[in-house]
Design a protein around this motif. Structure first.
Motif, PDB file in Angstrom:
ATOM      1  N   GLU A   1      22.255  -0.666 -15.939  1.00  0.00           N
ATOM      2  CA  GLU A   1      20.817  -0.368 -15.929  1.00  0.00           C
ATOM      3  C   GLU A   1      20.340   0.037 -14.536  1.00  0.00           C
ATOM      4  O   GLU A   1      19.425   0.837 -14.394  1.00  0.00           O
ATOM      5  CB  GLU A   1      20.016  -1.579 -16.400  1.00  0.00           C
ATOM      6  N   HIS A   2      20.952  -0.511 -13.503  1.00  0.00           N
ATOM      7  CA  HIS A   2      20.534  -0.236 -12.125  1.00  0.00           C
ATOM      8  C   HIS A   2      21.351   0.866 -11.446  1.00  0.00           C
ATOM      9  O   HIS A   2      21.006   1.289 -10.342  1.00  0.00           O
ATOM     10  CB  HIS A   2      20.591  -1.515 -11.292  1.00  0.00           C
TER      11      HIS A   2
ATOM     12  N   GLY B   1      21.671   4.053 -11.857  1.00  0.00           N
ATOM     13  CA  GLY B   1      20.947   5.271 -11.513  1.00  0.00           C
ATOM     14  C   GLY B   1      20.049   5.115 -10.302  1.00  0.00           C
ATOM     15  O   GLY B   1      19.836   6.066  -9.547  1.00  0.00           O
ATOM     16  N   GLU B   2      19.539   3.906 -10.088  1.00  0.00           N
ATOM     17  CA  GLU B   2      18.651   3.644  -8.955  1.00  0.00           C
ATOM     18  C   GLU B   2      19.399   3.581  -7.625  1.00  0.00           C
ATOM     19  O   GLU B   2      18.820   3.883  -6.586  1.00  0.00           O
ATOM     20  CB  GLU B   2      17.931   2.297  -9.153  1.00  0.00           C
ATOM     21  N   ILE B   3      20.657   3.171  -7.660  1.00  0.00           N
ATOM     22  CA  ILE B   3      21.386   2.935  -6.410  1.00  0.00           C
ATOM     23  C   ILE B   3      22.554   3.891  -6.165  1.00  0.00           C
ATOM     24  O   ILE B   3      23.090   3.931  -5.063  1.00  0.00           O
ATOM     25  CB  ILE B   3      21.887   1.471  -6.324  1.00  0.00           C
TER      26      ILE B   3
ATOM     27  N   HIS C   1      22.819   6.964  -5.529  1.00  0.00           N
ATOM     28  CA  HIS C   1      22.647   7.930  -4.440  1.00  0.00           C
ATOM     29  C   HIS C   1      23.034   7.365  -3.069  1.00  0.00           C
ATOM     30  O   HIS C   1      23.242   8.122  -2.129  1.00  0.00           O
ATOM     31  CB  HIS C   1      21.183   8.394  -4.390  1.00  0.00           C
TER      32      HIS C   1
END
Length: 151
Positions: free
Chosen positions: A89-90, A92-94, A96
């Motif tokens: 779930e996380h 995509g947020e991290i 990069h």
């Protein structure tokens, strides 16, 4: 069977009531996170990895655009089913933040686990972070010339 620590010196970070996770900051910039002893991977550990651990990594390397991350799960004996879900779930947020992410699978990984791991990696790779499964920690340490930072 407990695996050897990632590096000879003490870890920069120890996490968990039972000292379950160890982390070393590295040169080139990044971190090796390791389950410190045979254990179940928990949702609490996953929460720490996608939250406070990321913040600590960013604080240690504030000027680096992307860093290397190694997740050493050789000591994982099982996992909470929702731990992987939380990390996915996380992702995509991290994603990069990383130039490379390496996963060392559990020593006792069965074919079903490995298939699920490959599927998860395919999904996370969509977010642009190169993920790779490596068979040994030594392989990735040599490939990236990783050294533990002092202090």
């Amino acid at each position: 069977m407990t695996v050897e620590p990632a590096f000879a010196g003490p870890p920069h970070i120890r996490h968990g009531a039972q000292d379950e996770l160890h982390a070393w900051f590295t040169d080139p910039p990044g971190a090796v996170l390791q389950l410190s002893k045979p254990q179940r991977a928990t949702v609490e550990q996953a929460r720490w990895l996608v939250g406070p651990a990321i913040e600590l990594l960013r604080a240690r390397f504030p000027s680096e655009e992307k860093v290397i991350l190694v997740l050493d799960y050789r000591n994982m004996t099982s996992r909470d089913t929702s731990a992987r879900t939380l990390m996915m779930e996380h992702a995509g947020e991290i994603a990069h933040m990383f130039s490379h992410v390496y996963i060392v699978p559990p020593l006792q990984a069965n074919p079903v686990y490995r298939s699920a791991l490959h599927a998860a990696i395919a999904l996370v790779s969509v977010f642009g972070s190169p993920l790779e499964i490596v068979e040994t920690l030594d392989e990735v340490i040599a490939k990236q010339s990783l050294r533990a930072l002092r202090g």
